[in-house]
Design a protein around this motif. Structure first.
Motif, mmCIF file in Angstrom:
data_model
loop_
_atom_site.group_PDB
_atom_site.id
_atom_site.type_symbol
_atom_site.label_atom_id
_atom_site.label_comp_id
_atom_site.label_asym_id
_atom_site.label_seq_id
_atom_site.Cartn_x
_atom_site.Cartn_y
_atom_site.Cartn_z
ATOM 1 N N UNK A 23 0.820 -1.219 0.000
ATOM 2 C CA UNK A 23 0.000 0.000 0.000
ATOM 3 C C UNK A 23 0.855 1.271 0.000
ATOM 4 N N UNK A 24 1.915 1.374 0.840
ATOM 5 C CA UNK A 24 2.782 2.555 0.741
ATOM 6 C C UNK A 24 3.452 2.687 -0.624
ATOM 7 N N UNK A 25 3.869 1.568 -1.228
ATOM 8 C CA UNK A 25 4.478 1.637 -2.557
ATOM 9 C C UNK A 25 3.485 2.142 -3.593
ATOM 10 N N UNK A 26 2.259 1.675 -3.514
ATOM 11 C CA UNK A 26 1.237 2.124 -4.462
ATOM 12 C C UNK A 26 0.962 3.617 -4.302
ATOM 13 N N UNK A 27 0.892 4.078 -3.044
ATOM 14 C CA UNK A 27 0.673 5.514 -2.821
ATOM 15 C C UNK A 27 1.835 6.329 -3.341
ATOM 16 N N UNK A 28 3.055 5.823 -3.173
ATOM 17 C CA UNK A 28 4.232 6.547 -3.665
ATOM 18 C C UNK A 28 4.210 6.653 -5.186
#
Length: 292
Positions: free
Chosen positions: A276-281
């Motif tokens: 999820x953090x990678x997708x937001x980034x």
């Protein structure tokens, strides 16, 4: 002269308007908004599921040995915690899953680039990768045991055979969606060969590649659970899959439900903490998500 001044003012106003559109309002999200928007919904969903579960138990829709109450599952988790085995069992499976996934990334990424960039390789290997991706990973457990024996190498082999095709196909899909104009622009600027792949193709294909990584982790985790359930041995240690199989052998339904919940919990935790953090980034880097 007046007409020139008017045109100049219009251009200045247009530039100001475009600047205002490009400007992103950055603000810190209040803690209350985070709790209400992100924390409360999943907690409420968990409460509703547990309440429905308890309602079914209270209504006695089936025997207790088939559907144990949530309190029995909780007691099983507490017993493992007091014995000091709960975290050990979780870590045994998580460490295997993460290491196997990293190995799959190391193999699947260059394989995906090779298939995406070389037409002959795509014609030869592309259909095989698609077929392997649709093949249930549990099918690899039996040959892996015969080839490698009951050890960690067998576990990693099953993970690789399950995850590498998904990662490679995800990268191929991402590369196929890169606009040709972007690649031509990179070549014009001198980004050719490996340099163009690293600086142009991979960043442009990142959304598809990330989707392949996420699916690759799902295949890694499912492959590992299948291997732990089928190939049980004291030398392999006690993982979540083996815990589930032990519950079945002992007719321990609270233990079975606990194993299922722990497997589900790990999958959700990895998604929330890593993907999820990678997708937001990725979305923020492309201007598709407002920073908060």
């Amino acid at each position: 002269m007046a007409s020139t001044d008017i045109k100049t003012d219009d251009l200045a106003g247009l530039e100001a308007g475009l600047d205002a559109l490009d400007a992103v309002q950055v603000r810190r999200t209040p803690v209350r908004e985070v709790l209400v928007g992100k924390v409360l919904p999943p907690l409420l969903a968990v409460v509703l599921v547990v309440a429905a579960w308890q309602l079914l138990v209270t209504a006695q829709v089936t025997e207790d040995y088939k559907l144990p109450p949530p309190s029995a599952v909780w007691d099983s988790a507490v017993d493992m915690w007091l014995q000091g085995t709960l975290l050990e069992v979780i870590w045994t499976s998580v460490s295997r899953g993460l290491l196997g996934f990293l190995l799959a990334v190391a193999l699947g990424t260059p394989l995906g680039l090779l298939v995406a960039r070389v037409k002959f390789v795509r014609s030869a290997i592309g259909p095989i990768l698609s077929g392997l991706q649709s093949l249930p990973s549990v099918a690899w457990v039996a040959p892996a045991v015969i080839w490698l024996g009951l050890n960690d190498k067998m576990m990693y082999a099953v993970i690789l055979l399950g995850a590498v095709p998904s990662i490679a196909n995800g990268l191929v899909s991402g590369v196929d969606q890169v606009p040709p104009l972007v690649i031509r622009a990179g070549r014009t600027l001198g980004a050719t060969g490996l340099r163009g792949t690293w600086h142009i193709v991979l960043p442009a294909a990142l959304p598809g590649y990330l989707a392949g990584l996420k699916q690759g982790w799902a295949f890694s985790w499912r492959s590992l659970m299948a291997a732990e359930i089928i190939a049980s041995s004291p030398d392999l240690g006690l993982g979540l899959g083996q815990l589930l199989e032990n519950g079945r052998n002992n007719f321990d339904m609270p233990g079975i439900f606990l194993s299922i919940l722990l497997i589900l919990f790990v999958g959700i935790a990895i998604d929330l903490l890593i993907f999820s953090p990678l997708e937001r980034w990725v979305l923020r880097s492309r201007g598709l998500l407002v920073k908060s």
